[in-house]
Design a protein around this motif. Structure first.
Motif, short mmCIF file in Angstrom:
data_model
loop_
_atom_site.label_atom_id
_atom_site.label_comp_id
_atom_site.label_asym_id
_atom_site.label_seq_id
_atom_site.Cartn_x
_atom_site.Cartn_y
_atom_site.Cartn_z
N PHE A 291 0.83 -1.21 -0.02
CA PHE A 291 -0.06 0.01 0.01
C PHE A 291 0.80 1.23 -0.05
N ASP A 292 2.00 1.14 0.76
CA ASP A 292 2.67 2.35 0.94
C ASP A 292 3.28 2.80 -0.20
N LEU A 293 3.89 1.78 -1.19
CA LEU A 293 4.49 2.15 -2.53
C LEU A 293 3.48 2.69 -3.42
N MET A 294 2.26 1.63 -3.36
CA MET A 294 1.20 2.22 -4.30
C MET A 294 0.65 3.55 -3.99
N TYR A 295 0.55 4.05 -2.97
CA TYR A 295 0.11 5.19 -2.49
C TYR A 295 0.89 6.50 -3.01
N THR A 296 2.44 6.19 -2.71
CA THR A 296 3.38 6.97 -3.19
C THR A 296 3.51 7.22 -4.70
N GLN A 297 3.38 6.22 -5.19
CA GLN A 297 3.44 6.12 -6.74
C GLN A 297 2.27 6.94 -7.45
N ILE A 298 0.98 6.76 -6.87
CA ILE A 298 -0.02 7.37 -7.41
C ILE A 298 0.00 8.92 -6.88
#
Length: 563
Positions: A180-187
């Motif tokens: 989630f943290d990586l996805m949220y940062t990428q988004i």
């Protein structure tokens, strides 16, 4: 011997007389010049030779005649010029599709990203940052656009915007599915990039359209920017409705659209006004000939020469005035007056809730009591905006800028007060359609004026010397206000209730109507130079735009007579 000389002189006079009469009939500024085509099979070589002999001794390379063939060809060049202006403006504004898709993306993805069934779901705070963070980056894009427009030109700026768009959408399409943290940062990084794109793209496309357009076509061409924003929003809403639970696939489809837009830009010529400002006169002439419908014709064309002369004089006037910085030029009335007017216009646009409904379309529909599928409602909102924007392209050059804006503001305040009443007193079963009708009517009326007119006038109001940086500053303040309205909307609804928020938007719409009536100038039918002189305090007698329209009407009338 003397008799022979007299006969020779008489022959010379006889041969020159028809040419002089033709020049008096057509005039040096007329569109009735003879243009030799590179490939045209509708006219025989004998007809071309007859027309060419009418002024075979011309040093300018432009031949004048009043026969049927010439007038048909002049009309053809005129028609080609209108088609070229429209085509090139469309190519430039295809870049704006990404801006519209970026604005509407959160409306169709927030439901999936905050769903209880999503193991990587966002909480309300994270979702609000996802929706609004692009607006934080928009002002940065607005400031950069002014520098890029003057430094690398209109065409390369649009290409760069497409590259950034492709990067942004691709980053969302391939974001993490497990962390989630990586996805949220990428988004969030992708949304920041698309925010920069939204700020960047607002000025270049509309400025390009204004610079290549004749005064008669400028209104309908500059509104293409607003039309493409509306089309982009409709595209992303439609993709979200078709693929409601896969935001990555939607982003991937958006990236493909941006790739197509980038490739099409290679066929677009650079703005003649920018080329002339960089002392690239030959390129400016070639670009202008192509845009005006003369293609690769190499001879001198009086109509093009006259327009090039105006561009050259404009550049020379700026140089005579010195190389003052933008902040020095800002003290001049033709700069600070339109800057204040257009920023104020954009302010009423933002605080009347127009962009809030774009970003939170599904959420606003639910809060307003709309009974249908929220995603279907967003698609209807997108369709309504596209239809209204297409109508604006017509009314801009018939009704002008102020009457549609006044009608728009009145319609917006009526709809917002109506939505507030629906929130206070939910409609009976027989009137369950009323909130939907009010939202769609708000979208329709806002698009007719307050949404589209500021963007259209952004390309008209500023002088050439400051058009880039002034437009950038305007976009900076516009999207700074946009961030405030989008970020604060959930908090305002939580603290005040949706009904009171609708009332605030209605009051702002009313104030906006008064602002348009007493502050915003009418620019219909005026050339860019006339608009600049208006803010400078100068008046005109016979105007260049009137002369150009008279020339265009003369070609059409004479061509119809010979048909």
């Amino acid at each position: 011997m003397a008799n022979q000389e007299r006969r020779a002189d008489g022959n010379d006079r006889d041969e020159s007389a028809p040419t002089e009469e033709l020049e008096q009939l057509t005039g040096a500024t007329s569109n009735l010049q003879y243009i030799q085509p590179t490939s045209l099979s509708l006219v025989s070589e004998k007809q071309w030779s007859t027309a060419r002999d009418a002024k075979s001794a011309s040093d300018t390379g432009a031949v004048y005649a009043t026969n049927n063939t010439t007038m048909i060809l002049a009309q053809k060049a005129h028609s080609n010029g209108a088609r070229m202006q429209l085509t090139m403006s469309i190519l430039a504004n295809l870049t704006v599709l990404s801006s519209g898709m970026g604005l509407g993306y959160s409306a169709i993805t927030l439901h999936a990203l905050t769903s209880e069934d999503n193991p990587l779901r966002m909480d309300s705070s994270q979702a609000s940052w996802f929706a609004s963070i692009s607006s934080i980056a928009c002002p940065l894009g607005g400031l950069i656009s002014g520098y890029l427009l003057d430094r690398i030109g209109r065409k390369k700026t649009l290409m760069l915007i497409n590259v950034l768009s492709i990067v942004s959408w691709t980053l969302i399409a391939v974001c993490s599915k497990t962390n989630f943290d990586l996805m949220y940062t990428q988004i969030l990084i992708a949304r920041v990039i698309i925010g920069i794109v939204i700020g960047l793209v607002s000025a270049p496309a509309s400025i390009y359209s204004a610079e290549i357009a004749t005064p008669k076509m400028r209104g309908r061409l500059t509104v293409l920017t607003s039309l493409m924003i509306a089309v982009g929003i409709l595209l992303i809403y439609s993709m979200g409705y078709a693929v409601p639970h896969n935001f990555r696939l939607v982003a991937g489809m958006a990236a493909v659209i941006c790739v197509g837009s980038l490739l099409l830009l290679f066929a677009m010529p650079e703005s003649p006004a920018w080329l002339m400002s960089k002392e690239r006169e030959e390129e400016a002439e070639c670009s202008l000939k192509r845009i005006r419908g003369y293609g690769a014709y190499r001879h001198r064309i009086p109509e093009v020469e006259k327009e090039l002369m105006r561009l050259r004089e404009n550049v020379q006037a700026q140089r005579r005035a010195g190389r003052e910085s933008f902040w020095t030029l800002l003290k001049q009335p033709q700069v600070y007056k339109p800057l204040g007017v257009i920023i104020g216009f954009f302010g009423f646009q933002q605080f009347s809730g127009i962009f809030v409904i774009v970003v939170y379309a599904a959420k606003v529909s639910s809060e307003a009591g709309v009974s249908m599928d929220p995603f279907l409602c967003t698609v209807l909102i997108g369709i309504t905006r596209v239809v209204a924007t297409m109508l604006v392209a017509y009314i801009l050059d018939t009704l002008g800028r102020k009457p549609p804006s006044i009608f728009s503001g009145v319609g917006m305040l009526v709809c917002m007060f109506g939505l507030a009443l629906c929130s206070y007193f939910p409609p009976v079963e027989q009137l369950h359609w009323l909130p939907t009708a009010l939202i769609l009517t708000f979208i329709f009326t806002s698009t007719l004026g307050f949404l589209t007119m500021p963007f259209s006038m952004l390309a008209e109001l500023f002088p050439q010397a400051v058009r880039g940086p002034a437009s950038g500053i305007t976009v900076f303040f516009t999207y700074l206000m946009s961030f405030c309205t989008i970020k604060l909307y959930p908090t305002m609804v939580e603290l005040m209730g949706s009904a009171n928020v609708f009332i605030i938007y209605g009051v702002v719409s009313l104030l906006g109507v008064l602002y348009v009536i007493y502050v915003v100038p009418e620019t219909k039918g005026k050339s860019l130079q006339e608009i600049e002189d208006y803010f400078r305090g100068m008046s005109h007698g016979s105007t260049p735009s009137q002369e150009m329209e008279e020339e265009e009407d003369e070609v059409s009338n004479l061509s119809s007579e010979c048909a």
